[in-house]
Motif scaffolding. Structure first.
Motif, PDB file in Angstrom:
ATOM      1  N   TRP A  74       0.838  -1.191   0.000  1.00 45.77           N
ATOM      2  CA  TRP A  74       0.000   0.000   0.000  1.00 45.77           C
ATOM      3  C   TRP A  74       0.878   1.246   0.000  1.00 45.77           C
ATOM      4  O   TRP A  74       1.867   1.320   0.743  1.00 45.77           O
ATOM      5  CB  TRP A  74      -0.906   0.026   1.224  1.00 45.77           C
ATOM      6  N   VAL A  75       0.515   2.218  -0.795  1.00 43.99           N
ATOM      7  CA  VAL A  75       1.306   3.439  -0.931  1.00 43.99           C
ATOM      8  C   VAL A  75       0.395   4.647  -0.768  1.00 43.99           C
ATOM      9  O   VAL A  75      -0.692   4.692  -1.332  1.00 43.99           O
ATOM     10  CB  VAL A  75       2.020   3.499  -2.300  1.00 43.99           C
ATOM     11  N   SER A  76       0.866   5.616   0.015  1.00 41.26           N
ATOM     12  CA  SER A  76       0.165   6.891   0.157  1.00 41.26           C
ATOM     13  C   SER A  76       1.149   8.016  -0.122  1.00 41.26           C
ATOM     14  O   SER A  76       2.228   8.079   0.473  1.00 41.26           O
ATOM     15  CB  SER A  76      -0.403   7.043   1.575  1.00 41.26           C
ATOM     16  N   LEU A  77       0.764   8.891  -1.041  1.00 39.37           N
ATOM     17  CA  LEU A  77       1.615  10.023  -1.407  1.00 39.37           C
ATOM     18  C   LEU A  77       1.180  11.274  -0.654  1.00 39.37           C
ATOM     19  O   LEU A  77      -0.010  11.496  -0.428  1.00 39.37           O
ATOM     20  CB  LEU A  77       1.525  10.277  -2.914  1.00 39.37           C
ATOM     21  N   PRO A  78       2.125  12.124  -0.289  1.00 42.67           N
ATOM     22  CA  PRO A  78       1.754  13.372   0.377  1.00 42.67           C
ATOM     23  C   PRO A  78       1.078  14.329  -0.589  1.00 42.67           C
ATOM     24  O   PRO A  78       1.225  14.215  -1.816  1.00 42.67           O
ATOM     25  CB  PRO A  78       3.103  13.916   0.859  1.00 42.67           C
ATOM     26  N   ALA A  79       0.356  15.290  -0.052  1.00 39.84           N
ATOM     27  CA  ALA A  79      -0.376  16.241  -0.892  1.00 39.84           C
ATOM     28  C   ALA A  79       0.556  17.034  -1.797  1.00 39.84           C
ATOM     29  O   ALA A  79       0.186  17.411  -2.908  1.00 39.84           O
ATOM     30  CB  ALA A  79      -1.183  17.188  -0.012  1.00 39.84           C
ATOM     31  N   SER A  80       1.789  17.258  -1.347  1.00 39.47           N
ATOM     32  CA  SER A  80       2.727  18.072  -2.129  1.00 39.47           C
ATOM     33  C   SER A  80       3.338  17.318  -3.304  1.00 39.47           C
ATOM     34  O   SER A  80       4.018  17.922  -4.141  1.00 39.47           O
ATOM     35  CB  SER A  80       3.846  18.572  -1.215  1.00 39.47           C
ATOM     36  N   TYR A  81       3.114  16.007  -3.382  1.00 38.92           N
ATOM     37  CA  TYR A  81       3.783  15.192  -4.398  1.00 38.92           C
ATOM     38  C   TYR A  81       3.472  15.672  -5.805  1.00 38.92           C
ATOM     39  O   TYR A  81       4.376  15.765  -6.662  1.00 38.92           O
ATOM     40  CB  TYR A  81       3.370  13.730  -4.231  1.00 38.92           C
ATOM     41  N   SER A  82       2.217  15.986  -6.076  1.00 37.49           N
ATOM     42  CA  SER A  82       1.819  16.391  -7.428  1.00 37.49           C
ATOM     43  C   SER A  82       2.234  17.816  -7.756  1.00 37.49           C
ATOM     44  O   SER A  82       2.131  18.246  -8.910  1.00 37.49           O
ATOM     45  CB  SER A  82       0.297  16.265  -7.582  1.00 37.49           C
ATOM     46  N   GLU A  83       2.717  18.538  -6.765  1.00 41.48           N
ATOM     47  CA  GLU A  83       3.070  19.933  -6.962  1.00 41.48           C
ATOM     48  C   GLU A  83       4.566  20.153  -7.145  1.00 41.48           C
ATOM     49  O   GLU A  83       5.017  21.293  -7.283  1.00 41.48           O
ATOM     50  CB  GLU A  83       2.594  20.755  -5.752  1.00 41.48           C
ATOM     51  N   SER A  84       5.333  19.083  -7.094  1.00 45.15           N
ATOM     52  CA  SER A  84       6.785  19.240  -7.158  1.00 45.15           C
ATOM     53  C   SER A  84       7.393  18.127  -7.999  1.00 45.15           C
ATOM     54  O   SER A  84       6.715  17.186  -8.406  1.00 45.15           O
ATOM     55  CB  SER A  84       7.391  19.212  -5.751  1.00 45.15           C
ATOM     56  N   SER A  85       8.680  18.252  -8.233  1.00 43.34           N
ATOM     57  CA  SER A  85       9.431  17.202  -8.926  1.00 43.34           C
ATOM     58  C   SER A  85      10.501  16.624  -8.007  1.00 43.34           C
ATOM     59  O   SER A  85      11.390  15.899  -8.455  1.00 43.34           O
ATOM     60  CB  SER A  85      10.085  17.779 -10.191  1.00 43.34           C
ATOM     61  N   GLU A  86      10.405  16.900  -6.728  1.00 45.66           N
ATOM     62  CA  GLU A  86      11.403  16.463  -5.766  1.00 45.66           C
ATOM     63  C   GLU A  86      11.232  14.981  -5.426  1.00 45.66           C
ATOM     64  O   GLU A  86      10.168  14.393  -5.641  1.00 45.66           O
ATOM     65  CB  GLU A  86      11.297  17.299  -4.491  1.00 45.66           C
ATOM     66  N   THR A  87      12.289  14.418  -4.866  1.00 43.95           N
ATOM     67  CA  THR A  87      12.189  13.073  -4.309  1.00 43.95           C
ATOM     68  C   THR A  87      11.815  13.174  -2.836  1.00 43.95           C
ATOM     69  O   THR A  87      12.023  14.207  -2.198  1.00 43.95           O
ATOM     70  CB  THR A  87      13.516  12.306  -4.452  1.00 43.95           C
ATOM     71  N   TYR A  88      11.266  12.082  -2.306  1.00 43.71           N
ATOM     72  CA  TYR A  88      10.760  12.080  -0.933  1.00 43.71           C
ATOM     73  C   TYR A  88      11.347  10.915  -0.144  1.00 43.71           C
ATOM     74  O   TYR A  88      11.521   9.813  -0.685  1.00 43.71           O
ATOM     75  CB  TYR A  88       9.240  11.943  -0.933  1.00 43.71           C
ATOM     76  N   PRO A  89      11.610  11.116   1.157  1.00 42.01           N
ATOM     77  CA  PRO A  89      11.944   9.967   1.998  1.00 42.01           C
ATOM     78  C   PRO A  89      10.759   9.017   2.061  1.00 42.01           C
ATOM     79  O   PRO A  89       9.617   9.396   1.761  1.00 42.01           O
ATOM     80  CB  PRO A  89      12.243  10.599   3.363  1.00 42.01           C
TER      81      PRO A  89
END
Length: 327
Positions: A74-89
């Motif tokens: 199961w995967v949940s993305l943060p709200a900011s994911y679609s607003e940036s091109s950054e990588t996330y921990p």
């Protein structure tokens, strides 16, 4: 790939005691009589209500290599994911049927889009499909099989299988990690493990066998007592062969998880004492690159401590721009 739906009471069942594994389907109470004829409302499952869907989630299907075991990821993305091109921990949580929706909510509310907790991709590791959580976690999260000794087939070891933590660890490393790296902008050099109870025992096992799998470990109420403290044998083996342990480890436990006078105190193993001994033992090795700390959380017991400890642990592992919580 599918969105994650919450269907039925069983998904949010508390996973940390076998008594909590059974759930029954709720029925809508009978309608209040308004005339001579009193009728009952139809059962909820017969009314075709839509399920609750967790926004920003996805479900992946994986079969563990070399086995017939089918898992979901199961995967949940943060709200900011679609607003940036950054990588996330990436934060990986065991016992996902309980922990995944909770940690997702903590990230969204307490995290405040990176203010208190850095935004992260959440990965839930639920039980094998077709098995109860008790059977799956007893097998996958434990490093040894106490049932080899017939005299020890007591109530505490009531599952049918134990001792396959090594296989589950390798499944995560060889299949789950590549899946996350392939599909998401994940910073795989910043992986956080979070577990509770047997899930935390599993995290301790990974720490002592393949510590580099994760950079930070949030270990809540670890069941270090399991199989006569078998985990200490793995700690000794690691110490005999290494002078370095490159990991950040924070352990949490409720103050009532020890022997004491009140009804809230444990009647079983002294888990507070076990955790504190484990911490002292690792500190005594004087490993290079190891940080380890612990906290006993006031007024909490084994079943209710997880929301408190995971909030603390996330702020510790992934502090946001302003990790100081106010008001």
């Amino acid at each position: 790939m599918k969105h994650l739906h919450l269907v039925g009471a069983g998904l949010l069942v508390a996973l940390f005691c076998s008594a909590c594994e059974q759930s029954s389907k709720a029925e809508v109470p009978s309608a209040v009589a308004t005339g001579p004829a009193q009728t009952s409302s139809p059962k909820a499952e017969d009314q075709n209500f839509p399920p609750v869907e967790l926004a920003g989630t996805a479900v992946h299907e994986l079969r563990a290599s070399g086995t017939e075991r089918q898992y979901q990821v199961w995967v949940s993305l943060p709200a900011s994911y679609s607003e940036s091109s950054e990588t996330y921990p990436v934060v990986f949580v065991t016992d996902a049927a309980y922990s995944f929706p909770l940690v997702r909510s903590i990230r969204n509310l307490l995290g405040q889009r990176g203010r208190h907790i850095e935004d992260f991709i959440l990965v839930g590791l639920p039980p094998e499909q077709g098995l109860t959580s008790k059977e799956s976690r007893s097998r996958d999260y434990t490093p040894s099989n106490p049932l080899h000794d017939p005299a020890r087939r007591a109530k505490v070891y009531s599952a049918s299988q134990y001792g396959e933590a090594a296989a589950y660890r390798d499944y995560i490393e060889s299949q789950v990690f590549p899946l996350i790296a392939r599909h998401y902008r994940a910073d795989m050099e910043r992986k956080v493990f979070a577990g509770h109870s047997l899930g935390s025992l599993f995290g301790s096992y990974v720490l002592l066998t393949k510590p580099g799998m994760f950079q930070s470990y949030i270990l809540g109420s670890p069941s270090l007592w399991f199989d006569k403290h078998e985990i200490l044998r793995h700690e000794e083996t690691y110490a005999d062969n290494h002078t370095n342990l490159d990991a950040n480890v924070m352990m949490y436990i409720g103050m009532y998880e020890t022997i004491g006078p009140s009804e809230r105190h444990s009647s079983g193993p002294d888990m507070v004492g076990d955790m504190q001994y484990f911490e002292r033992r690792l500190q005594s090795r004087k490993y290079s690159n190891l940080f380890i700390g612990s906290e006993v959380i006031k007024d909490e017991g084994h079943l209710e401590v997880f929301p408190s400890l995971i909030s603390r642990g996330l702020i510790w592992a992934l502090p946001g721009r302003d990790p100081n919580i106010t008001g």
